[in-house]
Design an enzyme around this catalytic site. Sequence first.
Site, PDB file in Angstrom:
ATOM      1  N   ALA A   1      39.124  62.652  27.013  1.00  0.00           N
ATOM      2  CA  ALA A   1      37.994  63.578  26.858  1.00  0.00           C
ATOM      3  C   ALA A   1      38.329  64.673  25.859  1.00  0.00           C
ATOM      4  CB  ALA A   1      37.619  64.177  28.210  1.00  0.00           C
ATOM      5  N   GLU A   2      39.571  65.170  25.893  1.00  0.00           N
ATOM      6  CA  GLU A   2      39.969  66.222  24.950  1.00  0.00           C
ATOM      7  C   GLU A   2      41.414  66.029  24.502  1.00  0.00           C
ATOM      8  OE1 GLU A   2      38.000  68.549  23.807  1.00  0.00           O
ATOM      9  OE2 GLU A   2      36.337  68.491  25.252  1.00  0.00           O
ATOM     10  N   THR A   3      41.650  66.315  23.233  1.00  0.00           N
ATOM     11  CA  THR A   3      42.996  66.500  22.700  1.00  0.00           C
ATOM     12  C   THR A   3      43.078  67.930  22.178  1.00  0.00           C
ATOM     13  OG1 THR A   3      43.301  64.178  22.103  1.00  0.00           O
ATOM     14  CG2 THR A   3      44.678  65.799  20.965  1.00  0.00           C
TER      15      THR A   3
END
Length: 286
Positions: free
Chosen positions: A68-70
């Site tokens: 979902a996020e880096t």
Amino acid sequence: MQPTLLRFAMPLTPTVSWLIRTDMNFPIYQIDTFTKRVFGGNPAAVVVLHEWLEDHTLQAIAAENNLAETAFVIPDPVCSTLRWFTPVVEVDLCGHATLATAHVLFQEYYRDYAHLRFETKGGSLAVIRKDDHLFLDFPSRPGTPVTIDGTLIEALGTTPAAAMLARDLMVVLESEAEVKAFVPDYAAIQRLDAFALIVTSCGEEVDFVSRFFAPRAGVPEDPVTGSAHCTLIPYWANRLSKSNLSALQLSNRGGELTCELRGDRVLIGGKVVQYMRGEISVGAAS
């Protein structure tokens, strides 16, 4: 030939100094956030940089990670610079990836610190370490009431008790059972005039529960969403007449949050678990 170590202006612990190099290899961590167990909560990747790469390279790394996020961070003892990318777009605020980044910096760079500050596109943010919890100090984003019309009801497949718009559209259902049973129509959610959709209600064993959907950003359902609580906390604090709140995000992985409203700020707390550490090589991408 051995790679040359990059000289930081800050002290590095021996556990990470071998990873910080002047070629195109960078340390990467995967952290499960808002949980006390591996495979729970929301996973985020954290990549530690010494200078910014091209935006297209950052986006490609995030797409390759397919989380979902880096988070990408340039550490600094006074104020680290932080950016967040979903697999398809950069975002201006992300709670769980900030929590993950703070965990990496607390563990690997600043073990004696209890407070870290970050400069981001969403403004200046802080993370506070207290015992086995990390607390995000984020801006409050209270929503503005919106009309519940036929278009919204059709998109949701149900009639909410209330609807509020900030960055995200938050809809309030009558019960935790309704939130659990909610079936998202991702195409309809993408057509809503909001970054994402929050579905929430009072909780049965906690103050409130929620789910979060952001198909426009390449995240159909997010396991746990810190930034959504910038809107959830002021709403439930006002409705329940209390500033300290407990919350669950009802995704498959589940998430546990400790929340507090402090004027125009919110504290969003949780535990984190490190799942993986390693190194990425992106020389060919640049």
